[in-house]
Design a protein around this motif. Structure first.
Motif, PDB file in Angstrom:
ATOM      1  N   ASP A  84       0.834  -1.204   0.000  1.00 32.52           N
ATOM      2  CA  ASP A  84       0.000   0.000   0.000  1.00 32.52           C
ATOM      3  C   ASP A  84       0.869   1.254   0.000  1.00 32.52           C
ATOM      4  O   ASP A  84       0.582   2.228  -0.710  1.00 32.52           O
ATOM      5  CB  ASP A  84      -0.943   0.016   1.213  1.00 32.52           C
ATOM      6  CG  ASP A  84      -2.078  -0.975   1.091  1.00 32.52           C
ATOM      7  OD1 ASP A  84      -2.290  -1.518  -0.030  1.00 32.52           O
ATOM      8  OD2 ASP A  84      -2.754  -1.241   2.118  1.00 32.52           O
ATOM      9  N   ILE A  85       1.940   1.225   0.769  1.00 28.43           N
ATOM     10  CA  ILE A  85       2.856   2.386   0.818  1.00 28.43           C
ATOM     11  C   ILE A  85       3.506   2.587  -0.546  1.00 28.43           C
ATOM     12  O   ILE A  85       3.621   3.717  -1.029  1.00 28.43           O
ATOM     13  CB  ILE A  85       3.908   2.210   1.930  1.00 28.43           C
ATOM     14  CG1 ILE A  85       3.228   2.303   3.305  1.00 28.43           C
ATOM     15  CG2 ILE A  85       5.023   3.238   1.804  1.00 28.43           C
ATOM     16  CD1 ILE A  85       4.121   1.952   4.462  1.00 28.43           C
ATOM     17  N   GLN A  86       3.926   1.495  -1.159  1.00 28.38           N
ATOM     18  CA  GLN A  86       4.547   1.585  -2.484  1.00 28.38           C
ATOM     19  C   GLN A  86       3.547   2.146  -3.494  1.00 28.38           C
ATOM     20  O   GLN A  86       3.908   2.968  -4.348  1.00 28.38           O
ATOM     21  CB  GLN A  86       5.046   0.208  -2.944  1.00 28.38           C
ATOM     22  CG  GLN A  86       6.211  -0.337  -2.141  1.00 28.38           C
ATOM     23  CD  GLN A  86       7.426   0.555  -2.230  1.00 28.38           C
ATOM     24  OE1 GLN A  86       7.694   1.202  -3.231  1.00 28.38           O
ATOM     25  NE2 GLN A  86       8.172   0.595  -1.127  1.00 28.38           N
ATOM     26  N   THR A  87       2.295   1.714  -3.383  1.00 29.01           N
ATOM     27  CA  THR A  87       1.251   2.195  -4.303  1.00 29.01           C
ATOM     28  C   THR A  87       1.035   3.687  -4.090  1.00 29.01           C
ATOM     29  O   THR A  87       0.897   4.454  -5.056  1.00 29.01           O
ATOM     30  CB  THR A  87      -0.057   1.419  -4.077  1.00 29.01           C
ATOM     31  OG1 THR A  87       0.185   0.028  -4.225  1.00 29.01           O
ATOM     32  CG2 THR A  87      -1.140   1.851  -5.057  1.00 29.01           C
ATOM     33  N   ILE A  88       1.015   4.141  -2.848  1.00 24.20           N
ATOM     34  CA  ILE A  88       0.802   5.546  -2.529  1.00 24.20           C
ATOM     35  C   ILE A  88       1.985   6.365  -3.060  1.00 24.20           C
ATOM     36  O   ILE A  88       1.811   7.457  -3.596  1.00 24.20           O
ATOM     37  CB  ILE A  88       0.602   5.754  -1.022  1.00 24.20           C
ATOM     38  CG1 ILE A  88      -0.723   5.139  -0.590  1.00 24.20           C
ATOM     39  CG2 ILE A  88       0.651   7.232  -0.656  1.00 24.20           C
ATOM     40  CD1 ILE A  88      -0.950   5.122   0.894  1.00 24.20           C
ATOM     41  N   LYS A  89       3.188   5.864  -2.908  1.00 24.45           N
ATOM     42  CA  LYS A  89       4.376   6.582  -3.375  1.00 24.45           C
ATOM     43  C   LYS A  89       4.356   6.747  -4.888  1.00 24.45           C
ATOM     44  O   LYS A  89       4.781   7.772  -5.407  1.00 24.45           O
ATOM     45  CB  LYS A  89       5.649   5.834  -2.974  1.00 24.45           C
ATOM     46  CG  LYS A  89       6.058   6.018  -1.552  1.00 24.45           C
ATOM     47  CD  LYS A  89       7.409   5.332  -1.342  1.00 24.45           C
ATOM     48  CE  LYS A  89       7.949   5.585   0.014  1.00 24.45           C
ATOM     49  NZ  LYS A  89       9.229   4.889   0.245  1.00 24.45           N
ATOM     50  N   LYS A  90       3.857   5.754  -5.596  1.00 22.47           N
ATOM     51  CA  LYS A  90       3.812   5.807  -7.044  1.00 22.47           C
ATOM     52  C   LYS A  90       2.747   6.768  -7.533  1.00 22.47           C
ATOM     53  O   LYS A  90       2.815   7.278  -8.641  1.00 22.47           O
ATOM     54  CB  LYS A  90       3.569   4.416  -7.617  1.00 22.47           C
ATOM     55  CG  LYS A  90       4.758   3.489  -7.466  1.00 22.47           C
ATOM     56  CD  LYS A  90       4.457   2.133  -8.051  1.00 22.47           C
ATOM     57  CE  LYS A  90       5.607   1.188  -7.839  1.00 22.47           C
ATOM     58  NZ  LYS A  90       5.347  -0.144  -8.344  1.00 22.47           N
TER      59      LYS A  90
END
Length: 91
Positions: A84-90
């Motif tokens: 989820d964090i990676q998705t938000i960062k992208k």
């Protein structure tokens, strides 16, 4: 004739001795019965201890399994959170 034994006195001694022997036999029989009871109790106690040991082993395994499940849940949750964090960062 001072060496003669009074047979009445000897008879009383023998009667007392016979009474003592009967008492000892009765007490020995009671001790044997008590011993059988104690042996029976020891066998029952051993069986109970074996059952308890089995239950304790099962409980120990259950706790170990729950701990492993918690670790897996934490890992899974961490992966999901990381994704989820990676998705938000992208975004």
């Amino acid at each position: 004739m001072a060496d003669e034994i009074d047979l009445r006195f000897l008879g009383e001694q023998i009667k007392r001795l016979q009474g003592d022997v009967r008492l000892v036999k009765t007490e020995m029989a009671q001790m044997r019965a008590d011993n059988v009871k104690v042996n029976s109790d020891v066998v029952a106690l051993s069986a109970a201890l074996s059952r308890m040991e089995g239950q304790l082993d099962a409980f120990r395994e259950s706790v170990g399994d729950r701990f492993d499940q918690q670790v897996e849940l934490i890992k899974s949750s961490f992966r999901a959170l990381s994704e989820d964090i990676q998705t938000i960062k992208k975004s």
